[in-house]
Design an enzyme around this catalytic site. Structure first.
Site, PDB file in Angstrom:
ATOM      1  CB  SER A 156      -0.891   0.004   1.249  1.00  0.00           C
ATOM      2  OG  SER A 156      -1.518   1.257   1.431  1.00  0.00           O
ATOM      3  CE1 TYR A 169      -4.725  -1.535   4.185  1.00  0.00           C
ATOM      4  CE2 TYR A 169      -3.653   0.604   3.872  1.00  0.00           C
ATOM      5  CZ  TYR A 169      -4.161  -0.576   3.341  1.00  0.00           C
ATOM      6  OH  TYR A 169      -4.117  -0.790   1.992  1.00  0.00           O
TER       7      TYR A 169
END
Length: 275
Positions: A156, A169
């Site tokens: 990510s 996250y």
């Protein structure tokens, strides 16, 4: 080991690829890309209704596809899935660890007391993204190692630089990057050039988990969404099918000398300084 075809090095014909998180938005695009490249797709996910509908759609398009309901954090589920795949196809060539995403209750809001975050929610986001990558790797890895293949993790932008609000996250995806690099070396030490591990790092794509953060109910951009667009040289969000080419490259023999890499597909977000 997957050999690159002289006529088409990106050909996945004859290969069996397991895609976790196959019932998600990006997972759907991954499955379609694999099918278009000639590969057999095994879809793993928790949503039976979506999984079966998606599998039927792939089959109608002429692709070989199988859905197995499974939770990536449940080792028993994954062992059962591995047995089913091996019984049906006799092999597992590739794995795409696409299960993940943010957890709503783990989002840290700007007005929130920074030191009163929900630690359990942070752990939940961390577990889903990191252990949701590790557990499938360790379950399906032995079958892949027997004949060689490729494992692709999903990273990510949050692992590349500080992205506000998504602490759990971000930490998990940074750990996925570290795992990708560490594991690629260990795989090479033990299996030579037959098993590879890389990661694909998407930029900003609208998914079920981030839709409310990036867009308003009327489809316009939120303040956060506008900030993302300003920081993306392409000045738009990505379309899920724009990830397919990189994924197929990483799964196929065309990338047989590539391992331990984190490949950004982000419209330039990661390299843009903002100036």
């Amino acid at each position: 080991m997957i050999q690159a075809s002289k006529s088409n090095p990106f050909d996945l014909t004859g290969t069996i690829t397991i895609v976790t998180g196959a019932t998600g938005v990006l997972g759907e695009a991954f499955c379609e890309a694999i099918g278009q490249a000639g590969g057999t797709i095994v879809l793993l996910g928790r949503n039976t209704e979506v999984g079966e509908a998606r599998t039927a759609k792939l089959q109608e398009a002429g692709y070989e596809a199988l859905f197995i309901v499974a939770d990536v954090l449940n080792k028993d589920d994954l062992n059962r899935a591995s047995e089913e795949v091996l019984a049906k196809y006799g092999r597992i060539d590739n794995l795409v660890n696409a299960a993940g995403g943010n957890v709503a209750e783990a989002v840290i809001q700007p007005h929130q007391d920074l030191f009163s975050v929900d630690i359990e929610a942070i752990k939940k986001a961390f577990d889903l993204n990191l252990y949701g990558t590790l557990v499938p790797t360790f379950v399906f890895g032995p079958a892949i190692a027997r004949q060689g293949g490729s494992i692709v993790n999903i990273s990510s932008m949050a692992a590349q630089s500080a992205i506000t609000r998504v602490l759990g996250y971000s930490m998990a995806k940074a750990a996925v990057d570290n795992f990708t690099r560490w594991m690629s070396v260990e795989l090479a030490n033990r299996y030579g050039d037959t098993v590879r591990m890389n990661a694909l790092a998407p930029g900003f794509f609208i998914t079920n988990q981030n839709r409310h953060l990036l867009t308003n109910p009327d489809g316009s951009h939120t303040t956060r969404g506008e900030a993302v667009i300003r920081s993306t040289p392409y000045k738009r969000f990505g379309a899920p099918d724009e990830l397919g080419g990189t994924l197929v490259w990483l799964l196929s023999g065309a990338s047989r000398f590539v391992s331990g890499e984190v490949v950004c597909v982000d419209g330039g977000f990661n390299v843009f300084s903002g100036v």
